[in-house]
Design an enzyme around this catalytic site. Structure first.
Site, PDB file in Angstrom:
ATOM      1  N   LYS A   1       3.672  -5.225  -0.455  1.00 44.64           N
ATOM      2  CA  LYS A   1       3.552  -6.344  -1.391  1.00 44.64           C
ATOM      3  C   LYS A   1       4.897  -7.053  -1.534  1.00 44.64           C
ATOM      4  CE  LYS A   1       1.721  -7.275  -6.070  1.00 44.64           C
ATOM      5  NZ  LYS A   1       1.219  -6.646  -7.305  1.00 44.64           N
TER       6      LYS A   1
ATOM      7  N   SER B   1      -3.084  -8.533  -8.927  1.00 42.88           N
ATOM      8  CA  SER B   1      -2.192  -9.370  -8.155  1.00 42.88           C
ATOM      9  C   SER B   1      -1.912  -8.865  -6.743  1.00 42.88           C
ATOM     10  CB  SER B   1      -0.858  -9.501  -8.898  1.00 42.88           C
ATOM     11  OG  SER B   1      -0.224  -8.233  -8.994  1.00 42.88           O
TER      12      SER B   1
ATOM     13  N   SER C   1      -3.398  -4.283 -11.232  1.00 43.47           N
ATOM     14  CA  SER C   1      -3.096  -5.087 -10.046  1.00 43.47           C
ATOM     15  C   SER C   1      -3.294  -4.400  -8.703  1.00 43.47           C
ATOM     16  CB  SER C   1      -1.662  -5.623 -10.121  1.00 43.47           C
ATOM     17  OG  SER C   1      -1.626  -6.758 -10.949  1.00 43.47           O
TER      18      SER C   1
END
Ligand SMILES: [Zn+2]
Lengths: 488, 520
Positions: free
Chosen positions: B80, B155, B179
């Site tokens: 990420k 996210s 997330s």
């Protein structure tokens, strides 16, 4: 002035701690260094970096707290103080608001009315900011993060002081405590000790506090004294002319000897404090406190007493020697090389202080090896040099830290102790000055001093004065014996 | 899909360590798949082809010289883009950090590399991890590989999408309020949020420091456990990171070497150790409060079927009231935004990142830099967070939120005195259509209702695929454990996965091969 006013003063003192590394990272705290060379992701506020608490900071804060009779919090915590400024890389400062490490202590100062206790509200730990430098020529401002993250403690007093003298006495005492603990060198000029003065005035006898101002940018004790007196006068003048004092932060300009408002309460910053989530609370165990207590060095008052009892120094000497940690350290270290405490004390109290004043430096900047002073005293005690020469050499030790033994040899300064040579010189002096001999025999004892001086001069000042004195005395005694037998 | 793309992580690493195939082959197969699907999915911000081949070369050299290259030897991992990677751009999907290249590496990424993993690139996400759809990215939205008209969740949308589309074998995400788990459920993959303090946050660009936790995203439970084991463990650079000794999660499945249990002692412990995939006697509480009117009927049914499945396998499944559920969202957004408002203050144009040009004066520069550098959702949360910390409001909001947090911890403690695990949905619905959520932030925030309390309590939780809805979209079931209960979670998850016959990748993975890998 129709009414009498009382000044009410509280201090917020920032003290830079003498740790080797910064409060939340491993970067060096050393002074100097090219801009941004003592930085890492943490103290430069890089994304993804995290603070790790330096435990030495906690110990120094505890030590100062214990020395000032504070209560040590068993659980203390860091909070974030949020404000935007480019010297603050994260745009928040890690400080302590809700649970500071020390609370409710006091420092006792000496005043003309006797001992007075000044309350300490709290001591908390925090990080210093970086430094901005403005380049007017290029129209730029540059930021150096070398100081960012240097550990500080803030010592917040109660509003217990009533005059500039009390403020200075408090600061002197606090500075000595921090210095003795080795927690800080506390140099006002270099900013390792910074005092903000909160001051208000009120009619004498009143119980309520007047509106206070906070004075910043005070770089010396003299500036603090001037600022306190100036601010007191300014506030009284406002009140006397029917005005009201505005609660504000003011900046002292010591050259112009006046202060200027920085910001008033209306635009006071909202720091949006909240608990620092990146640092778990610090648990301070009873054992840890005990450990720090045990390591606590001798503070000034104890040291003073010990100098009197252990070394038999007069109280006057002990007071001066302990008035600065550096002086006390020099005293004790010199004693390692020379076992005559009074002699060492004299050299430090008289010559060292005189030379420091002459060179315009503080005692804390005095930098010579105790070993060299010790050797010098021994040289004099054994008669290898006389007092005049010793003073000359000490001036060189003071500036260049020379080895006195080598110096004496290289410059041929050793006292002449060859008795035959000296006797010869005395004989010549006596013969060359019959008038002085006659004066002496006529009862003018001062004439002997002249003959001693003449002998010393002929020896280039290197003769052992005690020996010369004895030999001149002997020569004159002979003359006196001859004279009386002649008269008889 | 190529055969090499089908192997789970442990198997791939083993084949590479045994020199049956080369790490370079794995990298090229995954990159081919990545590039083929990327134009449709937009799951990556940066692909590090050069770095991936270089690392693969090192792995192959090691194995050629007869050395073991680590438990993740040659395993492609997508990271990420809020995890700092040395020398590799780290943007947090924000214009603010568009060109930011860190000179330091996140602790979790260091551990990945040391285990032989290959970082394929940095995945797209909601800007600064603020969002539930991966639409707030400055680099365009990520698409759901099951239906590209829909969001992948957020996210960590890019990471979950990449795993579901076999653009990467596994991935790292971060979970502050769901997330990892929510996009994992939308994309039909396995995502785990560890106990707070299990994985070092060093190098994770902070959103909400007290809630953020890095976790693994994988196709199956075993890979998830293996990845978790690699990234877990103490780190002196993160004061909130615990020095856990019980991080041998990958080995928890090795039948012969039963690992010592540190999770709560229960009657089921003995049987779990004997056969780690056995859930007989495991006490599982279904969180009744979660099955409210906000929960989609198909999702509710699928989650209940999952519970029934575990019951059929011998688990003791009962309903439990968790209470306080309705307070979790406001408490979470208060705390998270407060911390975010402070954490994101450093992005000011002075030191790094975006700076608005041609501004005279400090404050105009600050204002324009932050106005232009941050997107709407980030600014909304900074404003909200600054507000709840302001003097006069601190007690009413922030302090109250902390009290709610403490009560939620207590409520979970109470529940875990009766149960080994709690079971519930991950999200109220399956993946929504793109562009539907942005204009109604409150609706988006309410979507986090089943995940945020786990972060507030610092607990571990996993999201597992538990079927598809009538539109063919994945549904997730969530298993929550007590603090340090990862092993119990993983064992139950593995048992469930086995009973389901494994989890399917998105249909897109098959389509990609038919089209033929096209490099873009
Ligand atoms: Zn540093």
């Amino acid at each position: 002035m129709t009414r009498q006013y009382e000044t009410v003063i509280g201090l917020e003192v920032h003290i830079e701690l003498a740790t080797r590394t910064k409060i939340f990272c491993g970067c060096s705290t050393a002074f100097g260094g090219a801009p941004n060379t003592h930085v890492c992701p943490v103290c430069a506020g890089m994304p993804g970096s995290l603070p790790v608490l330096n435990r030495q900071v906690v110990e120094y804060a505890m030590a100062v707290g214990l020395a000032t009779d504070c209560r040590i919090s068993r659980l203390c915590r860091f909070d974030r103080k949020n404000y935007f400024y480019p010297d603050n890389p994260q745009n928040y400062q890690i400080s302590q608001l809700y649970l500071p490490i020390c609370r409710s202590g006091h420092i006792d100062i000496e005043t003309p009315e006797g001992i007075k206790s000044i309350g300490i509200h709290e001591i908390h730990m925090e990080e210093d900011a970086g430094k901005l430098t403005h380049d007017d020529w290029a129209g730029e401002t540059n930021v150096d993060f070398n100081r960012s993250g240097v550990p500080l403690i803030e010592v917040v007093s109660e509003p217990d002081m009533r005059s500039a003298d009390e403020v200075i006495a408090y600061l002197e005492k606090l500075r000595l405590i921090a210095q003795y603990l080795g927690a800080s060198d506390c140099k006002l000029q270099e900013g390792s000790m910074r005092a903000d003065v909160n001051l208000s005035v009120r009619p004498l006898g009143s119980d309520s506090l007047g509106t206070r101002t906070e004075m910043k940018n005070l770089n010396s004790f003299k500036a603090i004294t001037r600022a306190v007196e100036n601010e007191r006068a300014r506030q009284i003048e406002i009140l006397e002319s029917g005005g009201t004092v505005v609660q504000e932060t003011r900046r002292w300009d010591d050259n112009k000897e006046r202060s200027y408002p920085m910001r008033s309460k209306e635009d006071a910053k909202d720091y949006r404090y909240f608990p620092e989530p990146d640092l778990p609370p610090v648990e301070i165990s009873g054992e840890w406190i005990e450990k720090v207590k045990k390591k606590q060095p001798e503070l000034r008052d104890e040291k003073k007493k010990r100098y009197e009892s252990q070394y038999g120094l007069p109280s006057y000497d002990a007071d001066i020697l302990t008035s600065d940690k550096r002086l006390a350290d020099l005293f004790e270290e010199t004693l390692e090389y020379c076992k005559n405490p009074k002699k060492v004390s004299n050299w430090l109290m008289v010559e060292t202080i005189r030379l420091a004043r002459e060179h315009g430096i503080g005692i804390d900047q005095v930098d010579f090896s105790p070993e060299n002073l010790g050797k010098l005293i021994t040289l004099q005690e054994t008669g290898r040099i006389n007092g005049t020469v010793a003073k000359e050499i000490f001036a060189v030790i003071f500036t260049d830290d020379v080895d006195p033994e080598k110096y004496v040899e290289e410059h041929g300064l050793a006292a002449v102790t060859d008795e035959a040579a000296l006797r010869d010189a005395v004989r010549q002096a006596v013969e060359a000055n019959p008038q002085s001999v006659a004066d002496y025999l006529a009862g003018k004892k001062k004439a002997m001093g002249f003959l001693v001086g003449q002998t010393m001069r002929s020896m280039g000042g290197k003769a052992d004065p005690a020996l010369v004195n004895r030999l001149v005395g002997e020569a004159l005694a002979q003359k006196a014996a001859a004279y009386s037998s002649f008269c008889r | 899909m190529k055969e090499i793309l089908r192997w789970p992580a442990a198997e791939l690493a083993q084949k590479i360590n045994r020199r049956e195939i080369k790490a370079k082959e794995a990298v090229s197969a995954y990159l081919e798949q990545l590039y083929a699907l990327e134009p449709e999915l937009n799951s990556f911000v940066t692909v590090d082809e050069e770095g991936a081949y270089a690392q693969a070369g090192r792995i192959d050299e090691l194995t050629q010289s007869g050395k073991n290259a680590g438990p993740l030897a040659g395993v492609p991992v997508a990271v990420k883009d809020n995890l700092c990677t040395r020398g590799l751009r780290t943007t947090c999907a924000s214009r603010m950090l568009e060109d930011f290249v860190p000179f330091y590496e996140a602790g979790a990424v260091e551990r990945l590399r040391a285990a032989g993993a290959i970082i394929l690139g940095k995945t797209n996400m909601d800007e600064f991890a603020m969002g539930s759809t991966s639409e707030t990215s400055a680099f365009g939205p990520v698409k759901n590989p099951w239906d590209i008209s829909r969001v992948p969740g957020g996210s960590s949308g890019g990471s979950c999408c990449a795993v579901a589309a076999a653009q990467s074998l596994c991935a790292l995400g971060s979970d502050t309020g769901g997330s990892i788990r929510q996009p994992a459920s939308y994309c039909g993959v396995v995502g785990l949020k560890p106990t707070y303090g299990t994985v070092s946050r060093w190098g994770l660009v902070a959103y909400a420091s007290s809630l953020d936790q890095i976790g693994p995203i994988a196709r199956n439970v075993e890979d998830c456990a293996l990845l978790l084991e690699v990234i877990s463990g103490g780190d002196k650079r993160d004061s909130t990171c615990l020095d856990r000794r019980d991080v041998d999660f990958g080995r928890a499945f090795a039948r012969t070497s039963a690992s010592p249990q540190t999770s709560p002692q229960t009657s089921s412990q003995a049987s779990l150790q004997a056969c780690p995939e056995d859930v007989r006697g495991l006490r599982i509480g279904i969180v009744r409060d979660y099955f409210d009117e906000g929960l989609d009927g198909e999702v509710a049914a699928a989650v209940r079927r999952a519970a029934q499945q575990l019951r059929d396998q011998g688990a003791l499944v009962e309903e439990v009231d968790l209470s306080l559920v309705s307070y979790a969202i406001p408490a979470y957004y208060t705390i998270a935004c407060a911390e975010a408002s402070s954490n994101l203050a450093r992005f000011d144009g002075v030191k790094y990142g975006y700076r608005a040009g041609a501004e005279k004066g400090l404050h105009p520069m600050y204002r324009r830099t932050r106005t232009e550098g941050f997107g709407t959702e980030v600014k909304r949360r900074i404003v909200l967070g600054s507000f709840v910390l302001s003097s006069g409001y601190y007690e009413a909001y922030y302090e109250k939120a902390l009290r709610v947090k403490a009560m939620i911890v207590a409520a979970f403690d109470k529940a875990f005195s009766r149960f080994d695990l709690l079971l519930g949905p991950v999200a109220p619905t399956t993946a929504p259509l793109l562009g539907q959520t942005g204009d109604d932030p409150l609706k988006m925030y309410l979507g986090d209702i089943y995940t945020v309390s786990v972060n507030l309590a610092g607990l571990p939780a996993i999201s597992l695929p538990c079927g598809l809805d009538s539109r063919g979209l994945p549904i997730g079931v969530q298993l929550v454990g007590p603090r340090f209960g990862e092993k119990t979670i993983l064992q139950a998850a593995r048992a469930y996965e086995k009973a389901c016959g494994g989890f399917a990748l998105s249909p897109m993975t098959e389509r990609a091969e038919k089209k033929g890998g096209m490099k873009v």
